[in-house]
Scaffold this motif. Structure first.
Motif, mmCIF file in Angstrom:
data_model
loop_
_atom_site.group_PDB
_atom_site.id
_atom_site.type_symbol
_atom_site.label_atom_id
_atom_site.label_comp_id
_atom_site.label_asym_id
_atom_site.label_seq_id
_atom_site.Cartn_x
_atom_site.Cartn_y
_atom_site.Cartn_z
ATOM 1 N N LEU A 182 0.874 -1.166 0.000
ATOM 2 C CA LEU A 182 0.000 0.000 0.000
ATOM 3 C C LEU A 182 0.915 1.221 0.000
ATOM 4 O O LEU A 182 1.707 1.393 0.919
ATOM 5 C CB LEU A 182 -0.873 -0.014 1.260
ATOM 6 C CG LEU A 182 -1.930 1.068 1.355
ATOM 7 C CD1 LEU A 182 -3.095 0.725 0.423
ATOM 8 C CD2 LEU A 182 -2.424 1.191 2.784
ATOM 9 N N ILE A 226 -6.008 -2.064 2.557
ATOM 10 C CA ILE A 226 -6.801 -0.909 2.122
ATOM 11 C C ILE A 226 -7.848 -0.542 3.165
ATOM 12 O O ILE A 226 -7.976 0.625 3.551
ATOM 13 C CB ILE A 226 -7.450 -1.174 0.748
ATOM 14 C CG1 ILE A 226 -6.371 -1.336 -0.325
ATOM 15 C CG2 ILE A 226 -8.408 -0.045 0.372
ATOM 16 C CD1 ILE A 226 -6.878 -1.900 -1.646
ATOM 17 N N LEU A 236 -3.407 2.635 -6.369
ATOM 18 C CA LEU A 236 -3.946 1.314 -6.682
ATOM 19 C C LEU A 236 -3.761 1.022 -8.161
ATOM 20 O O LEU A 236 -3.786 1.930 -8.991
ATOM 21 C CB LEU A 236 -5.433 1.241 -6.317
ATOM 22 C CG LEU A 236 -5.786 1.489 -4.852
ATOM 23 C CD1 LEU A 236 -7.296 1.378 -4.646
ATOM 24 C CD2 LEU A 236 -5.050 0.525 -3.931
ATOM 25 N N ALA A 276 -4.673 -7.605 0.456
ATOM 26 C CA ALA A 276 -4.854 -6.281 -0.151
ATOM 27 C C ALA A 276 -6.087 -5.605 0.432
ATOM 28 O O ALA A 276 -6.054 -4.419 0.778
ATOM 29 C CB ALA A 276 -4.974 -6.402 -1.663
ATOM 30 N N ARG A 282 -4.533 -1.804 -11.592
ATOM 31 C CA ARG A 282 -5.511 -2.716 -12.177
ATOM 32 C C ARG A 282 -4.815 -3.681 -13.126
ATOM 33 O O ARG A 282 -4.184 -3.277 -14.091
ATOM 34 C CB ARG A 282 -6.551 -1.909 -12.948
ATOM 35 C CG ARG A 282 -7.619 -2.775 -13.507
ATOM 36 C CD ARG A 282 -8.714 -2.032 -14.229
ATOM 37 N NE ARG A 282 -9.189 -2.867 -15.288
ATOM 38 C CZ ARG A 282 -9.621 -4.107 -15.148
ATOM 39 N NH1 ARG A 282 -9.636 -4.672 -13.968
ATOM 40 N NH2 ARG A 282 -10.012 -4.813 -16.172
ATOM 41 N N THR A 332 -4.126 6.740 -1.857
ATOM 42 C CA THR A 332 -3.296 5.554 -2.031
ATOM 43 C C THR A 332 -3.229 5.210 -3.517
ATOM 44 O O THR A 332 -4.163 5.506 -4.270
ATOM 45 C CB THR A 332 -3.819 4.354 -1.213
ATOM 46 O OG1 THR A 332 -2.861 3.291 -1.286
ATOM 47 C CG2 THR A 332 -5.170 3.854 -1.700
ATOM 48 N N PRO A 389 -12.762 -2.001 -5.000
ATOM 49 C CA PRO A 389 -11.509 -2.260 -4.274
ATOM 50 C C PRO A 389 -11.262 -3.755 -4.070
ATOM 51 O O PRO A 389 -12.138 -4.574 -4.300
ATOM 52 C CB PRO A 389 -11.714 -1.549 -2.942
ATOM 53 C CG PRO A 389 -13.161 -1.287 -2.820
ATOM 54 C CD PRO A 389 -13.780 -1.413 -4.174
ATOM 55 N N ALA A 390 -10.075 -4.085 -3.632
ATOM 56 C CA ALA A 390 -9.667 -5.473 -3.406
ATOM 57 C C ALA A 390 -10.685 -6.221 -2.554
ATOM 58 O O ALA A 390 -11.358 -5.639 -1.703
ATOM 59 C CB ALA A 390 -8.299 -5.495 -2.724
ATOM 60 N N ALA A 403 -3.299 2.464 -13.336
ATOM 61 C CA ALA A 403 -2.955 2.758 -11.946
ATOM 62 C C ALA A 403 -3.398 4.180 -11.680
ATOM 63 O O ALA A 403 -3.344 5.027 -12.573
ATOM 64 C CB ALA A 403 -1.461 2.609 -11.696
ATOM 65 N N TYR A 458 -9.571 -2.629 -8.688
ATOM 66 C CA TYR A 458 -8.260 -2.037 -8.415
ATOM 67 C C TYR A 458 -7.772 -2.577 -7.083
ATOM 68 O O TYR A 458 -8.559 -2.818 -6.174
ATOM 69 C CB TYR A 458 -8.341 -0.513 -8.348
ATOM 70 C CG TYR A 458 -8.406 0.137 -9.708
ATOM 71 C CD1 TYR A 458 -7.282 0.730 -10.264
ATOM 72 C CD2 TYR A 458 -9.594 0.150 -10.435
ATOM 73 C CE1 TYR A 458 -7.336 1.322 -11.512
ATOM 74 C CE2 TYR A 458 -9.656 0.744 -11.686
ATOM 75 C CZ TYR A 458 -8.529 1.325 -12.220
ATOM 76 O OH TYR A 458 -8.570 1.905 -13.460
ATOM 77 N N SER A 459 -6.462 -2.729 -6.950
ATOM 78 C CA SER A 459 -5.901 -3.277 -5.736
ATOM 79 C C SER A 459 -4.486 -2.755 -5.524
ATOM 80 O O SER A 459 -3.970 -1.968 -6.313
ATOM 81 C CB SER A 459 -5.896 -4.808 -5.816
ATOM 82 O OG SER A 459 -5.500 -5.381 -4.597
ATOM 83 N N CYS A 460 -3.862 -3.250 -4.469
ATOM 84 C CA CYS A 460 -2.471 -2.937 -4.182
ATOM 85 C C CYS A 460 -1.579 -3.582 -5.237
ATOM 86 O O CYS A 460 -1.911 -4.628 -5.781
ATOM 87 C CB CYS A 460 -2.087 -3.505 -2.816
ATOM 88 S SG CYS A 460 -3.025 -2.849 -1.431
#
Length: 168
Positions: free
Chosen positions: A37, A158, A46, A154, A48, A44, A147-148, A126, A57-59
């Motif tokens: 993160l 988040i 993130l 992840a 894809r 933050t 989000p994740a 991103a 989308y995630s870390c």
């Protein structure tokens, strides 16, 4: 598929495998992966992956190279995937992940730069996402991103950052 593979059994609660008629044991490998993160104040970063469901989308994450430290792997992966520089890395938590036999090592770091230039071989997109946007996304509002998943490290990183229980 061989006759020896047919006779293979798992022992020690699945940590070892092998044929009971021969000596060699097989110990399945676990590959370390950093997942991070990156923050910039109340935002933050993130990313894809092209293989994920639409809008997810995630870390960012990536495998450790042989002999590489966690801190170096986090900095390298963020730089390779988004061209963002980061500050000191902080370990947060870990999670075994069976697909593909990985140990996810959760970290966080503050961004030292914020201009994004994605590597199209790694990511579809991103972006910097504000806490307020994530709060809306978690409540089910359509904010253009999902989000994740809950239950993933992840998602843990988040959600806890949004709640204010993680800081760096």
């Amino acid at each position: 598929w061989t006759a020896a593979a047919e006779k293979s059994i798992l022992t020690v609660v699945g940590w070892h495998g092998g044929c009971p008629e021969s000596e060699p044991q097989h110990c399945p490998r676990t590959d370390p992966v950093v997942i991070m993160l990156r923050t910039d104040g109340s935002r933050t970063l993130l990313g894809r992956s092209p293989h994920w469901p639409e809008k997810m989308y995630s870390c960012l994450a990536g495998f450790l190279e042989p002999g590489e430290t966690l801190e170096a792997a986090v900095a390298r992966e963020v730089k390779e995937e988004t061209d963002v520089d980061i500050g000191p890395v902080q370990y947060v938590a870990s999670q075994p992940w069976p697909y593909p036999s990985s140990l996810m090592i959760g970290c966080m770091a503050s961004a030292k730069s914020t201009q994004i230039k994605i590597d199209p071989n790694e990511l579809d997109d991103a972006k910097w996402v504000a806490k307020e946007t994530l709060v809306k996304a978690f409540s089910g509002s359509d904010v253009g991103l999902i989000p994740a998943r809950k239950g993933s490290i992840a998602g843990f990183l988040i959600r806890n950052w949004v709640k204010g229980t993680l800081s760096n």
